[in-house]
Design a protein around this motif. Structure first.
Motif, PDB file in Angstrom:
ATOM      1  N   ASP A  26       0.831  -1.007   0.118  1.00  0.00           N
ATOM      2  CA  ASP A  26      -0.017   0.053   0.016  1.00  0.00           C
ATOM      3  C   ASP A  26       0.850   1.209   0.079  1.00  0.00           C
ATOM      4  N   SER A  27       2.106   1.211   0.625  1.00  0.00           N
ATOM      5  CA  SER A  27       2.877   2.554   0.727  1.00  0.00           C
ATOM      6  C   SER A  27       3.924   2.344  -0.376  1.00  0.00           C
ATOM      7  N   ALA A  28       3.727   1.639  -1.412  1.00  0.00           N
ATOM      8  CA  ALA A  28       4.666   1.374  -2.691  1.00  0.00           C
ATOM      9  C   ALA A  28       6.339   0.817  -2.251  1.00  0.00           C
ATOM     10  N   ARG A  29       6.190   0.219  -1.059  1.00  0.00           N
ATOM     11  CA  ARG A  29       7.605  -0.108  -0.856  1.00  0.00           C
ATOM     12  C   ARG A  29       7.717  -1.513  -1.578  1.00  0.00           C
ATOM     13  N   VAL A  30       6.877  -2.225  -1.639  1.00  0.00           N
ATOM     14  CA  VAL A  30       6.645  -3.560  -2.421  1.00  0.00           C
ATOM     15  C   VAL A  30       5.829  -3.310  -3.775  1.00  0.00           C
ATOM     16  N   ALA A  31       6.479  -3.369  -5.086  1.00  0.00           N
ATOM     17  CA  ALA A  31       5.264  -3.233  -6.010  1.00  0.00           C
ATOM     18  C   ALA A  31       5.714  -4.193  -7.016  1.00  0.00           C
ATOM     19  N   THR A  32       6.740  -5.012  -7.086  1.00  0.00           N
ATOM     20  CA  THR A  32       7.124  -5.920  -8.204  1.00  0.00           C
ATOM     21  C   THR A  32       7.491  -7.318  -7.650  1.00  0.00           C
ATOM     22  N   GLU A  33       7.538  -8.183  -8.619  1.00  0.00           N
ATOM     23  CA  GLU A  33       8.164  -9.568  -8.113  1.00  0.00           C
ATOM     24  C   GLU A  33       9.359  -9.449  -7.471  1.00  0.00           C
ATOM     25  N   SER A  34      10.299  -8.770  -8.051  1.00  0.00           N
ATOM     26  CA  SER A  34      11.721  -8.667  -7.433  1.00  0.00           C
ATOM     27  C   SER A  34      11.613  -7.966  -5.992  1.00  0.00           C
ATOM     28  N   GLY A  35      10.953  -7.124  -5.860  1.00  0.00           N
ATOM     29  CA  GLY A  35      10.651  -6.184  -4.688  1.00  0.00           C
ATOM     30  C   GLY A  35      10.087  -7.295  -3.524  1.00  0.00           C
ATOM     31  N   LYS A  70      -1.831 -11.922  -4.046  1.00  0.00           N
ATOM     32  CA  LYS A  70      -2.857 -11.464  -3.909  1.00  0.00           C
ATOM     33  C   LYS A  70      -2.750  -9.769  -3.727  1.00  0.00           C
ATOM     34  N   SER A  71      -1.676  -9.547  -2.946  1.00  0.00           N
ATOM     35  CA  SER A  71      -1.669  -8.127  -2.586  1.00  0.00           C
ATOM     36  C   SER A  71      -0.790  -7.225  -3.608  1.00  0.00           C
ATOM     37  N   VAL A  72       0.116  -7.859  -4.277  1.00  0.00           N
ATOM     38  CA  VAL A  72       0.921  -7.043  -5.270  1.00  0.00           C
ATOM     39  C   VAL A  72       0.338  -6.377  -6.549  1.00  0.00           C
ATOM     40  N   PRO A  73      -0.615  -7.021  -7.197  1.00  0.00           N
ATOM     41  CA  PRO A  73      -0.747  -8.609  -7.374  1.00  0.00           C
ATOM     42  C   PRO A  73       0.335  -8.990  -8.232  1.00  0.00           C
ATOM     43  N   LEU A  74       0.548 -10.410  -8.001  1.00  0.00           N
ATOM     44  CA  LEU A  74       1.539 -11.168  -9.189  1.00  0.00           C
ATOM     45  C   LEU A  74       0.767 -12.364  -9.629  1.00  0.00           C
ATOM     46  N   GLY A  75       1.355 -13.032 -10.754  1.00  0.00           N
ATOM     47  CA  GLY A  75       0.933 -14.166 -11.166  1.00  0.00           C
ATOM     48  C   GLY A  75       1.303 -15.418 -10.408  1.00  0.00           C
ATOM     49  N   GLN A  76       0.986 -16.550 -10.717  1.00  0.00           N
ATOM     50  CA  GLN A  76       1.080 -17.765 -10.118  1.00  0.00           C
ATOM     51  C   GLN A  76       2.756 -18.172 -10.452  1.00  0.00           C
ATOM     52  N   SER A  77       3.029 -17.754 -11.879  1.00  0.00           N
ATOM     53  CA  SER A  77       4.357 -18.189 -12.116  1.00  0.00           C
ATOM     54  C   SER A  77       5.506 -17.453 -11.351  1.00  0.00           C
ATOM     55  N   ALA A  78       4.902 -16.010 -10.973  1.00  0.00           N
ATOM     56  CA  ALA A  78       5.788 -15.159 -10.247  1.00  0.00           C
ATOM     57  C   ALA A  78       6.053 -15.721  -8.804  1.00  0.00           C
ATOM     58  N   GLY A  79       4.823 -16.363  -8.240  1.00  0.00           N
ATOM     59  CA  GLY A  79       4.779 -16.670  -6.912  1.00  0.00           C
ATOM     60  C   GLY A  79       5.594 -17.641  -6.563  1.00  0.00           C
TER      61      GLY A  79
END
Length: 239
Positions: free
Chosen positions: A47-56, A180-189
């Motif tokens: 929510d605070s944009a500290r995590v926004a990507t798969e790598s993050g 669920k929260s970023v969100p990401l796909g299953q392959s990224a997960g």
């Protein structure tokens, strides 16, 4: 350095089939203890944009594994499993109190209490733990690490295997929270879970090497994000 309460390293042992199956059961996201409903501050980081990507998300969870889980909960489980096996009641109570006292936000404390109670109820309906052990845990305001240690202590598995199970169950729940929260796909997960799985053994070995005086639960940014999550306007997770 005081090492009197350090976990003694075990010789590597092969797991019997029954022990392995019981540990797999305890690690399953289908175990009805509510672990899927928590993000442990990750949702607030998104929510605070500290995590926004798969790598993050991967970097965040790897840091949490090594800087938080390995130094605190895994180290507690490492001490609690043999304490349950040897009926060291005072030791069990002290470890449970340490977990309660080191939750740095209201919702993190609620999480460990709710999951501890839920696993205790699961134990009541199985033959995994003895009645006197369940009664002792119930009288302690049970936390999840102590309840998990009781459940796994009856598996006749090495302590290291119990810790690997605990860490993998945590990793699966947290990866699903990221999806669920970023969100990401299953392959990224799956890629994130692969990265966590590769690093879990080292985290477990670190936890096993810690004495009581070396355990710590000081994660200030995680605590701040958890407190912010408590009043977050819109959220998917309970913590």
């Amino acid at each position: 350095m005081d090492t009197s309460t350090r976990t003694t390293p075990e010789p590597r042992q092969a797991l019997h089939d029954s022990s392995l199956m019981q540990l797999m059961w305890l690690a399953s996201p289908a175990l009805p203890i509510g672990g899927f409903s928590y993000s442990e501050g990750l949702e607030a980081a998104v929510d605070s944009a500290r995590v926004a990507t798969e790598s993050g998300a991967a970097a965040w969870l790897l840091d949490q594994l090594h800087l938080s889980l390995a130094r605190a909960d895994l180290a507690v489980v490492a001490q609690a499993v043999p304490a349950w096996q040897c009926a060291e009641h005072a030791r069990i109570a002290a470890l449970n109190a340490w977990v309660l006292q080191t939750r740095e936000s209201s919702e993190l404390r609620q999480q460990t209490e709710q999951m501890g109670r839920s696993l205790l109820e699961w134990l009541r309906n199985h033959t995994t733990a003895r009645a006197e052990q369940i009664d002792l845990l119930a009288a302690l305001q049970p936390t999840y690490p102590l309840a998990f240690a009781l459940a796994s202590s009856a598996c006749q598995a090495p302590v290291r295997a119990c810790l690997l199970t605990y860490a993998f169950g945590w990793a699966e729940n947290m990866v699903q929270a990221a999806i669920k929260s970023v969100p990401l796909g299953q392959s990224a997960g799956q890629r994130i879970l692969s990265a966590l799985t590769a690093r879990i053994p080292a985290a477990v070995d670190h936890a096993l090497a810690l004495a009581d005086s070396e355990r710590q639960a000081f994660s200030p940014m995680l605590a701040i994000l958890s407190a912010q999550h408590e009043v977050q306007y819109s959220r998917l997770f309970r913590s």
